[in-house]
Design a protein around this motif. Structure first.
Motif, PDB file in Angstrom:
ATOM      1  N   GLY A  29      29.444   0.569   6.213  1.00  0.00           N
ATOM      2  CA  GLY A  29      28.429   1.251   5.857  1.00  0.00           C
ATOM      3  C   GLY A  29      27.320   0.409   4.962  1.00  0.00           C
ATOM      4  O   GLY A  29      26.180   0.251   5.530  1.00  0.00           O
ATOM      5  N   TYR A  30      27.627  -0.308   3.873  1.00  0.00           N
ATOM      6  CA  TYR A  30      26.732  -1.110   3.132  1.00  0.00           C
ATOM      7  C   TYR A  30      26.100  -2.346   3.932  1.00  0.00           C
ATOM      8  O   TYR A  30      24.962  -2.651   3.919  1.00  0.00           O
ATOM      9  CB  TYR A  30      27.477  -1.772   2.114  1.00  0.00           C
ATOM     10  CG  TYR A  30      26.652  -2.515   0.898  1.00  0.00           C
ATOM     11  CD1 TYR A  30      25.352  -1.641   0.496  1.00  0.00           C
ATOM     12  CD2 TYR A  30      26.658  -3.767   1.015  1.00  0.00           C
ATOM     13  CE1 TYR A  30      24.689  -2.544  -0.445  1.00  0.00           C
ATOM     14  CE2 TYR A  30      25.979  -4.190   0.166  1.00  0.00           C
ATOM     15  CZ  TYR A  30      24.725  -3.642  -0.440  1.00  0.00           C
ATOM     16  OH  TYR A  30      24.054  -4.533  -1.587  1.00  0.00           O
ATOM     17  N   ARG A  50      19.090   4.915   3.035  1.00  0.00           N
ATOM     18  CA  ARG A  50      19.995   5.232   1.939  1.00  0.00           C
ATOM     19  C   ARG A  50      21.290   5.850   2.345  1.00  0.00           C
ATOM     20  O   ARG A  50      21.347   6.285   3.414  1.00  0.00           O
ATOM     21  CB  ARG A  50      19.104   6.151   1.041  1.00  0.00           C
ATOM     22  CG  ARG A  50      17.973   5.463   0.505  1.00  0.00           C
ATOM     23  CD  ARG A  50      16.955   6.195  -0.693  1.00  0.00           C
ATOM     24  NE  ARG A  50      16.067   5.165  -0.930  1.00  0.00           N
ATOM     25  CZ  ARG A  50      16.052   4.529  -2.082  1.00  0.00           C
ATOM     26  NH1 ARG A  50      17.196   4.562  -2.795  1.00  0.00           N
ATOM     27  NH2 ARG A  50      14.857   3.742  -2.507  1.00  0.00           N
ATOM     28  N   ALA A  51      21.964   6.074   1.348  1.00  0.00           N
ATOM     29  CA  ALA A  51      23.331   6.321   1.935  1.00  0.00           C
ATOM     30  C   ALA A  51      23.345   7.892   2.279  1.00  0.00           C
ATOM     31  O   ALA A  51      24.037   7.788   3.407  1.00  0.00           O
ATOM     32  CB  ALA A  51      24.327   6.445   0.580  1.00  0.00           C
ATOM     33  N   GLY A  52      22.631   8.780   1.789  1.00  0.00           N
ATOM     34  CA  GLY A  52      22.791  10.123   2.455  1.00  0.00           C
ATOM     35  C   GLY A  52      22.185  10.091   3.699  1.00  0.00           C
ATOM     36  O   GLY A  52      22.982  10.654   4.678  1.00  0.00           O
ATOM     37  N   TYR A  56      24.754   8.239   6.012  1.00  0.00           N
ATOM     38  CA  TYR A  56      25.912   8.729   6.512  1.00  0.00           C
ATOM     39  C   TYR A  56      25.591  10.172   7.350  1.00  0.00           C
ATOM     40  O   TYR A  56      26.654  10.827   8.089  1.00  0.00           O
ATOM     41  CB  TYR A  56      27.000   8.987   5.331  1.00  0.00           C
ATOM     42  CG  TYR A  56      27.766   7.711   4.888  1.00  0.00           C
ATOM     43  CD1 TYR A  56      28.975   7.684   5.841  1.00  0.00           C
ATOM     44  CD2 TYR A  56      27.216   6.683   3.970  1.00  0.00           C
ATOM     45  CE1 TYR A  56      29.472   6.476   5.690  1.00  0.00           C
ATOM     46  CE2 TYR A  56      27.772   5.700   3.962  1.00  0.00           C
ATOM     47  CZ  TYR A  56      28.993   5.363   4.763  1.00  0.00           C
ATOM     48  OH  TYR A  56      29.579   4.495   4.423  1.00  0.00           O
ATOM     49  N   ALA A  57      24.543  10.824   7.257  1.00  0.00           N
ATOM     50  CA  ALA A  57      24.377  11.838   8.209  1.00  0.00           C
ATOM     51  C   ALA A  57      24.149  11.221   9.378  1.00  0.00           C
ATOM     52  O   ALA A  57      24.475  11.958  10.462  1.00  0.00           O
ATOM     53  CB  ALA A  57      22.890  12.500   7.594  1.00  0.00           C
ATOM     54  N   VAL A  58      23.656  10.121   9.767  1.00  0.00           N
ATOM     55  CA  VAL A  58      23.433   9.626  11.012  1.00  0.00           C
ATOM     56  C   VAL A  58      24.540   9.258  11.504  1.00  0.00           C
ATOM     57  O   VAL A  58      25.020   9.572  12.621  1.00  0.00           O
ATOM     58  CB  VAL A  58      22.475   8.272  10.838  1.00  0.00           C
ATOM     59  CG1 VAL A  58      22.572   7.719  12.276  1.00  0.00           C
ATOM     60  CG2 VAL A  58      21.019   8.720  10.556  1.00  0.00           C
ATOM     61  N   LEU A  59      25.559   8.411  10.781  1.00  0.00           N
ATOM     62  CA  LEU A  59      26.904   8.168  11.185  1.00  0.00           C
ATOM     63  C   LEU A  59      27.707   9.267  11.741  1.00  0.00           C
ATOM     64  O   LEU A  59      28.409   9.363  12.545  1.00  0.00           O
ATOM     65  CB  LEU A  59      27.609   7.232   9.923  1.00  0.00           C
ATOM     66  CG  LEU A  59      27.171   5.907   9.700  1.00  0.00           C
ATOM     67  CD1 LEU A  59      27.767   5.380   8.644  1.00  0.00           C
ATOM     68  CD2 LEU A  59      27.073   4.878  10.890  1.00  0.00           C
ATOM     69  N   ASP A  60      27.775  10.315  10.746  1.00  0.00           N
ATOM     70  CA  ASP A  60      28.467  11.675  11.189  1.00  0.00           C
ATOM     71  C   ASP A  60      27.970  12.382  12.462  1.00  0.00           C
ATOM     72  O   ASP A  60      28.954  12.710  13.427  1.00  0.00           O
ATOM     73  CB  ASP A  60      28.212  12.787   9.915  1.00  0.00           C
ATOM     74  CG  ASP A  60      29.000  13.982  10.409  1.00  0.00           C
ATOM     75  OD1 ASP A  60      30.282  13.721  10.455  1.00  0.00           O
ATOM     76  OD2 ASP A  60      28.531  15.082  10.118  1.00  0.00           O
ATOM     77  N   ARG A 116      29.127  10.024  15.323  1.00  0.00           N
ATOM     78  CA  ARG A 116      30.632  10.078  15.544  1.00  0.00           C
ATOM     79  C   ARG A 116      30.752  11.520  16.490  1.00  0.00           C
ATOM     80  O   ARG A 116      31.577  11.334  17.557  1.00  0.00           O
ATOM     81  CB  ARG A 116      31.109  10.270  14.321  1.00  0.00           C
ATOM     82  CG  ARG A 116      31.687   8.698  13.868  1.00  0.00           C
ATOM     83  CD  ARG A 116      32.467   8.964  12.461  1.00  0.00           C
ATOM     84  NE  ARG A 116      33.879   9.130  12.908  1.00  0.00           N
ATOM     85  CZ  ARG A 116      34.719   9.382  12.076  1.00  0.00           C
ATOM     86  NH1 ARG A 116      34.516   9.511  10.588  1.00  0.00           N
ATOM     87  NH2 ARG A 116      35.985   9.519  12.058  1.00  0.00           N
ATOM     88  N   ARG A 142      38.327   0.345  -3.076  1.00  0.00           N
ATOM     89  CA  ARG A 142      37.290   1.338  -2.388  1.00  0.00           C
ATOM     90  C   ARG A 142      37.760   1.221  -1.064  1.00  0.00           C
ATOM     91  O   ARG A 142      37.737   0.231  -0.560  1.00  0.00           O
ATOM     92  CB  ARG A 142      35.869   0.746  -2.463  1.00  0.00           C
ATOM     93  CG  ARG A 142      35.239   0.673  -4.113  1.00  0.00           C
ATOM     94  CD  ARG A 142      34.916   2.095  -4.525  1.00  0.00           C
ATOM     95  NE  ARG A 142      34.759   2.067  -5.829  1.00  0.00           N
ATOM     96  CZ  ARG A 142      34.443   3.062  -6.783  1.00  0.00           C
ATOM     97  NH1 ARG A 142      34.911   4.188  -6.231  1.00  0.00           N
ATOM     98  NH2 ARG A 142      34.118   2.992  -7.979  1.00  0.00           N
ATOM     99  N   LEU A 143      37.437   2.484  -0.340  1.00  0.00           N
ATOM    100  CA  LEU A 143      37.622   2.426   1.050  1.00  0.00           C
ATOM    101  C   LEU A 143      36.319   1.818   1.783  1.00  0.00           C
ATOM    102  O   LEU A 143      35.366   1.671   1.641  1.00  0.00           O
ATOM    103  CB  LEU A 143      37.607   4.079   1.557  1.00  0.00           C
ATOM    104  CG  LEU A 143      37.837   4.190   3.163  1.00  0.00           C
ATOM    105  CD1 LEU A 143      38.982   3.886   3.687  1.00  0.00           C
ATOM    106  CD2 LEU A 143      37.431   5.639   3.307  1.00  0.00           C
ATOM    107  N   ARG A 156      35.097   1.478   5.674  1.00  0.00           N
ATOM    108  CA  ARG A 156      35.420   1.776   7.112  1.00  0.00           C
ATOM    109  C   ARG A 156      34.535   1.240   7.940  1.00  0.00           C
ATOM    110  O   ARG A 156      33.175   1.215   7.682  1.00  0.00           O
ATOM    111  CB  ARG A 156      35.220   3.355   7.242  1.00  0.00           C
ATOM    112  CG  ARG A 156      35.807   3.966   8.335  1.00  0.00           C
ATOM    113  CD  ARG A 156      35.632   5.579   8.443  1.00  0.00           C
ATOM    114  NE  ARG A 156      36.811   6.235   7.597  1.00  0.00           N
ATOM    115  CZ  ARG A 156      36.619   7.350   7.389  1.00  0.00           C
ATOM    116  NH1 ARG A 156      35.345   8.089   7.363  1.00  0.00           N
ATOM    117  NH2 ARG A 156      37.410   7.916   7.011  1.00  0.00           N
ATOM    118  N   TYR A 158      32.589   0.722  11.851  1.00  0.00           N
ATOM    119  CA  TYR A 158      32.180   1.463  12.965  1.00  0.00           C
ATOM    120  C   TYR A 158      31.745   0.774  14.081  1.00  0.00           C
ATOM    121  O   TYR A 158      31.252  -0.484  13.746  1.00  0.00           O
ATOM    122  CB  TYR A 158      30.952   2.493  12.513  1.00  0.00           C
ATOM    123  CG  TYR A 158      31.501   3.495  11.421  1.00  0.00           C
ATOM    124  CD1 TYR A 158      32.225   4.723  11.781  1.00  0.00           C
ATOM    125  CD2 TYR A 158      30.935   3.231  10.073  1.00  0.00           C
ATOM    126  CE1 TYR A 158      32.385   5.638  10.848  1.00  0.00           C
ATOM    127  CE2 TYR A 158      31.495   4.087   9.150  1.00  0.00           C
ATOM    128  CZ  TYR A 158      32.043   5.485   9.470  1.00  0.00           C
ATOM    129  OH  TYR A 158      32.256   6.343   8.428  1.00  0.00           O
TER     130      TYR A 158
END
Lengths: 343, 115
Positions: free
Chosen positions: B24-25, B42-44, B47-51, B54, B70-71, B73, B75
């Motif tokens: 992500g970062y 931004r993170a929100g 991760y809305a886009v990544l979700d 997916r 820290r996890l 992941r 993609y």
């Protein structure tokens, strides 16, 4: 400041605040992404920062809403909801056609004589078109005509507002049915076509029988003393009652034939009609009493309008959540039983 | 994904993942680089886009690591994601080509004097 708070580093405090913001997300999203998101947020934060900046906070909250809405969009786009919407569209349009037709024969003569109300003709006509177009599978046209039908119903009721606001309230459930048919039609526009609902002819038969009962009542007794068998000058029983009972049984049978998931969703979709009727009966009882007794009509206040407008969507949201929770719980119970059987 | 056009964050995330699997970062940093600092996801939003990507089958998880407790992941693009990005890229290129041609025509009409 407590000892705990003093010992908490800026990093810990920032993390705690981010995690608090993360609670705005649905549980599934948090389970899947919370650790990653917090790691990214912390990696991007300046050293020593204790609070999320405004843009990060707003971004998290807005996207939490987006994810929630998307989740609901996915749930409501599911096959069972679409089939329920299809039943509500057709049965609702048939019902409104019946309501429009039941007054038409008595008013058609004055219409021909020129003392007519065009809306009395427009109401059944527009719902008959909705039924025909929906059965033909023309989804966009059905939505357009259903929206026009909803406008016709609103105009029909709104005409009374200035001199009889209580009558508007009493008819609000009917307007809700019309709006529901329009919304159900719009619901079906996107996605794969839904096959015509099972049991549609049973719904049609129920309406024909109910219509017959109303005709019996109206024809035998007229509007003023209507609906009762008079014995020795006292009303005993409405002659239409057997018709209405048969109609209810037919409609109930048609509803039952839809299968559990669709049945539950039909109840959720029609809950706003019951909700608005209950709101008018109980929430506006005082208003109805006063409005009908004062010489000049009392008009609704903005807050009262807001309550009326908010009731149907709020009731639907509640009913949809209940359906969702019930089905999740049932699935868990089934899984539990299967696990027991495996042992 | 069936929508005809792709929103910019989606396009940028797919572009970032087209190079190699990223966490992500790293995607945020890469998008900043790709856009010369114009876009900071931004993170929100990320991760809305990544979700969504997916769920639509355009990306998938490549691997997971734990770094500093820290996890992390990673993609990667799927074959479908590859096709969708190629389609979108071709669409944007086609539109940009038309825009360029019309601008050239306009400027030649105006005697090379941009209005």
């Amino acid at each position: 400041m407590t000892g705990d708070a003093q010992s908490m580093t800026a990093h810990d405090e920032l993390e705690r605040r981010y995690r608090r913001l993360m609670t705005a997300y649905p549980r599934r999203h948090r389970r899947e992404y919370e650790e990653e998101m917090v790691a990214v947020l912390l990696a991007a934060a300046e050293p020593g920062k204790r609070r999320p900046d405004l843009r990060d906070g707003a971004d998290l909250l807005v996207n939490a809403l987006v994810v929630r809405l998307r989740g609901w969009g996915g749930v409501l786009g599911a096959e069972a909801w679409r089939r329920a919407a299809s039943v509500v569209q057709l049965a609702g349009a048939l019902f409104l056609l019946g309501v429009g037709l039941h007054r038409l024969p008595l008013r058609l003569a004055p219409f021909l004589a020129g003392g007519a109300d065009a809306l009395d003709v427009a109401r059944p006509a527009v719902w008959a078109i909705v039924v025909a177009v929906a059965l033909a599978g023309l989804r966009r046209v059905a939505t357009g005509v259903a929206m026009a039908g909803a406008v016709v119903e609103v105009v029909h009721v709104a005409r009374w507002y200035d001199h009889s606001p209580s009558q508007v309230l009493q008819s609000s459930w009917l307007v809700t049915v019309a709006l529901l048919v329009a919304v159900a039609s719009a619901w079906l526009v996107g996605g794969p076509p839904v096959t015509a609902p099972r049991g549609r002819w049973w719904f049609a038969a129920a309406l024909v029988v109910a219509f017959g009962g109303r005709v019996v009542d109206d024809r035998l007794y007229g509007y003023s003393s209507h609906l009762a068998l008079i014995v020795e000058g006292r009303p005993q029983v409405r002659l239409g009652v057997p018709f209405y009972l048969i109609a209810a049984a037919l409609a109930g049978w048609a509803w039952w034939r839809q299968g559990g998931p669709v049945r539950r969703r039909i109840l959720a979709l029609t809950a706003p009609v019951a909700g608005i009727a209950a709101m008018v009966s109980y929430g506006f009882a005082g208003f109805m009493y006063s409005s009908q007794r004062f010489p000049s009509p009392i008009l609704l206040q903005p807050v009262q309008w807001a309550v009326l407008l908010a009731t149907p969507p709020a009731v639907f949201a509640l009913a949809a959540v209940l359906v969702d929770r019930w089905e999740r719980l049932s699935a868990l119970v089934r899984l539990g039983r299967q696990a027991e059987n495996v042992r | 994904m069936t929508d005809a056009t792709m929103r910019e964050p989606t396009f940028l995330v797919l572009t970032a993942l087209a190079a190699e699997p990223q966490h992500g970062y790293a995607v945020i940093e890469d998008v900043r680089r790709i856009t010369d600092g114009r876009v900071t996801l931004r993170a929100g939003t990320l991760y809305a886009v990544l979700d969504r990507l997916r769920n639509d089958g355009l990306i998938e998880v490549d691997r997971e690591e734990v770094v500093n407790s820290r996890l992390r992941r990673y993609y990667r693009l799927t074959a479908l994601g590859d096709r969708r990005l190629a389609d979108e890229s071709a669409r944007l290129r086609h539109q940009a080509t038309i825009a360029d041609r019309r601008l050239r025509e306009r400027r030649s009409r105006l005697g090379d004097a941009p209005a």
